[in-house]
Design a protein around this motif. Structure first.
Motif, short mmCIF file in Angstrom:
data_model
loop_
_atom_site.label_atom_id
_atom_site.label_comp_id
_atom_site.label_asym_id
_atom_site.label_seq_id
_atom_site.Cartn_x
_atom_site.Cartn_y
_atom_site.Cartn_z
N ALA A 40 -4.45 18.73 -17.75
CA ALA A 40 -4.09 19.23 -16.42
C ALA A 40 -4.19 18.10 -15.40
O ALA A 40 -4.86 17.09 -15.64
N PHE A 41 -3.53 18.30 -14.28
CA PHE A 41 -3.60 17.33 -13.20
C PHE A 41 -4.74 17.70 -12.25
O PHE A 41 -4.90 18.88 -11.88
N THR A 42 -5.53 16.74 -11.87
CA THR A 42 -6.60 16.96 -10.91
C THR A 42 -6.40 16.03 -9.71
O THR A 42 -5.81 14.96 -9.83
N PHE A 43 -6.88 16.48 -8.59
CA PHE A 43 -6.71 15.70 -7.37
C PHE A 43 -7.82 14.68 -7.21
O PHE A 43 -9.01 15.02 -7.29
N ARG A 44 -7.44 13.44 -7.01
CA ARG A 44 -8.40 12.38 -6.73
C ARG A 44 -8.28 12.04 -5.25
O ARG A 44 -7.26 11.54 -4.77
N ALA A 45 -9.34 12.35 -4.50
CA ALA A 45 -9.31 12.16 -3.05
C ALA A 45 -9.20 10.68 -2.70
O ALA A 45 -9.83 9.82 -3.32
N GLY A 46 -8.41 10.39 -1.69
CA GLY A 46 -8.26 9.03 -1.21
C GLY A 46 -9.31 8.72 -0.15
O GLY A 46 -10.11 9.57 0.24
N HIS A 54 -5.97 17.17 10.78
CA HIS A 54 -7.23 16.99 10.03
C HIS A 54 -7.15 17.61 8.64
O HIS A 54 -8.08 18.26 8.16
N GLN A 55 -6.00 17.39 8.01
CA GLN A 55 -5.82 17.84 6.65
C GLN A 55 -4.82 16.93 5.95
O GLN A 55 -4.10 16.16 6.59
N VAL A 56 -4.79 17.02 4.61
CA VAL A 56 -3.86 16.25 3.80
C VAL A 56 -3.16 17.20 2.85
O VAL A 56 -3.81 18.05 2.22
N SER A 57 -1.84 17.11 2.75
CA SER A 57 -1.07 17.95 1.84
C SER A 57 -0.54 17.11 0.69
O SER A 57 0.18 16.13 0.91
N VAL A 58 -0.91 17.47 -0.52
CA VAL A 58 -0.46 16.78 -1.73
C VAL A 58 0.04 17.83 -2.70
O VAL A 58 -0.69 18.78 -3.05
N LEU A 114 0.84 -1.20 0.00
CA LEU A 114 0.00 0.00 0.00
C LEU A 114 0.88 1.25 0.00
O LEU A 114 1.82 1.36 0.79
N MET A 115 0.58 2.19 -0.88
CA MET A 115 1.35 3.42 -0.99
C MET A 115 0.63 4.57 -0.30
O MET A 115 -0.60 4.54 -0.14
N PRO A 116 1.37 5.62 0.12
CA PRO A 116 0.72 6.76 0.78
C PRO A 116 -0.42 7.36 -0.03
O PRO A 116 -1.46 7.72 0.51
N GLY A 117 -0.22 7.47 -1.35
CA GLY A 117 -1.27 8.04 -2.19
C GLY A 117 -2.53 7.21 -2.24
O GLY A 117 -3.62 7.73 -2.52
N ASP A 118 -2.41 5.91 -1.94
CA ASP A 118 -3.59 5.06 -1.90
C ASP A 118 -4.49 5.41 -0.72
O ASP A 118 -5.68 5.05 -0.70
N LYS A 163 6.40 4.28 5.79
CA LYS A 163 6.11 5.43 4.94
C LYS A 163 4.61 5.63 4.78
O LYS A 163 4.12 6.76 4.80
N THR A 164 3.89 4.54 4.61
CA THR A 164 2.44 4.63 4.46
C THR A 164 1.78 4.91 5.80
O THR A 164 0.81 5.66 5.89
N GLN A 165 2.32 4.31 6.87
CA GLN A 165 1.79 4.62 8.21
C GLN A 165 1.91 6.12 8.48
O GLN A 165 0.98 6.75 9.00
N ALA A 166 3.07 6.68 8.10
CA ALA A 166 3.32 8.10 8.37
C ALA A 166 2.40 9.01 7.58
O ALA A 166 2.18 10.16 7.96
N SER A 167 1.85 8.51 6.46
CA SER A 167 0.96 9.34 5.66
C SER A 167 -0.30 9.73 6.42
O SER A 167 -0.98 10.69 6.05
N LEU A 168 -0.60 8.98 7.48
CA LEU A 168 -1.78 9.28 8.29
C LEU A 168 -1.50 10.33 9.37
O LEU A 168 -2.43 10.89 9.94
N LEU A 169 -0.21 10.60 9.65
CA LEU A 169 0.12 11.47 10.77
C LEU A 169 -0.48 12.87 10.61
O LEU A 169 -1.08 13.42 11.55
#
Length: 346
Positions: A120-126, A156-160, A103-107, A144-150
């Motif tokens: 153009a690039f569009t954001f697909r919410a996980g 309460h936000q996600v930075s991509v 499982l990858m962080p983007g997943d 690395k994937t565990q840390a994606s939840l930190l």
């Protein structure tokens, strides 16, 4: 070890021995509409899940305190069903992610997808963009994937790609772990464990509860059809937000604050611990105890509230010394001895 919450509905409002002299049952406010709605959630979840009332209370406490929960239990004790039933009773959105080694962080958080039509690039919410995220077997995915939840859990936000996106409110991570199978797992580091407000253990049901589980299945119970089981929404995001506001008004005496500090400081000097509880753990007990007092119908925190929440709030914030592990010492037993020795305010 079962979490130390009552298996029945919270006791009616009353004055324990440690309550301030001016507090009396007559001065206790009547339960608000949000309190009645949140208490009704327990009955709704019980229509689908048998014998896990303590865990339901723990999940409600985490939601009221704005925290996250680590659920530990062997496969087959209805962890997924419990989260789905809770979401249905609260009319909240929920998503489940099976954490695996690939499982990858983007997943989890989402990613940028190229749109050929717009060039153009569009954001697909996980799946993290939900109210209650069930992170199934979180210790099976790499750090690395565990840390994606930190960031999601803490802010309460996600930075991509340099852009921060807010998560829905309310938001809670309910992560599960299998306590008996460690091959091929990646234990959560202390920094991430500390982000979980509570660690709840789900034991196998007792004989009578297991008979009831089998009885329900023999009568056609379908875990995938919660509405067919009679589970209905009795509260929503509005009631939960109002409840959180009321919880923040629960009073805490200075003696209770000092008691919390004494407890966490005792973990730092316990001979069997190589890592004690940080100040974040002290604030976690305070937030949890406030929610528990509110669910119990009180407008103030008592020492019993602190004791009731000490184990689930602290058991994942300490680390045993290697020699204590080899001797088979249990973290919960040490915490109980600390609770028995630290003076209780009167």
């Amino acid at each position: 070890m079962t979490t130390p919450y009552p298996n029945s509905a919270p006791a009616p409002a009353g004055v324990p021995a440690s309550a301030p002299a001016h507090q009396s049952p007559a001065h206790q406010p009547a339960p608000s509409a949000s309190a009645q709605a949140l208490l009704a959630v327990r009955s709704e979840v019980a229509k689908a899940v048998v014998g896990q009332e303590a865990t339901v209370t723990g999940l409600l406490i985490a939601l009221l305190a704005g925290g996250h929960v680590l659920l530990e239990g062997v496969p087959g004790v209805a962890k997924t069903l419990l989260v789905r039933a809770l979401s249905t009773a609260l009319s909240l959105d929920t998503k489940r992610v099976q954490f695996t080694p690939d499982l990858m962080p983007g997943d989890v958080t989402g990613s940028l997808i190229y749109d050929a039509a717009t060039s153009a690039f569009t954001f697909r919410a996980g799946p993290v963009f939900t109210n209650i995220l069930l992170a199934d077997e979180i210790n099976r995915t790499p750090p690395k994937t565990q840390a994606s939840l930190l960031e999601a859990m803490e802010e309460h936000q996600v930075s991509v790609d340099g852009v921060s996106r807010r998560l829905p409110s309310p938001f809670m991570v309910a992560a599960t772990q299998n306590p008996v199978e460690y091959e091929g797992t990646y234990p959560l580091p202390e920094a991430q464990l500390d982000r979980f407000l509570l660690k709840l253990t789900m034991d196998l049901p007792g004989r009578d509860d297991e008979i009831e589980v089998i009885r329900r299945h023999s009568r056609g119970f379908d875990p995938q059809d919660l509405h067919g089981a009679g589970v209905r929404a009795v509260a929503g995001a509005a009631e939960l937000a109002q409840a959180q506001q009321e919880v923040s008004q629960v009073g805490v005496a200075d003696e209770i604050l000092a008691y919390v500090v004494d407890l966490v400081r005792a973990t730092r000097t316990a001979p069997s611990f190589q890592l004690g509880v940080s100040p974040r753990g002290a604030t976690a007990i305070l937030k949890s105890a406030r929610a528990y007092a509110w669910l119990s119908g009180r407008s103030f925190v008592t020492p019993d509230d602190i004791k009731a929440l000490a184990l689930p709030t602290l058991r994942h914030r300490v680390a045993l010394r290697p020699e204590a592990e080899m001797d088979g010492v249990a973290v919960d037993d040490i915490l109980r001895s600390i609770l028995a020795t630290v003076p209780v305010p009167r």
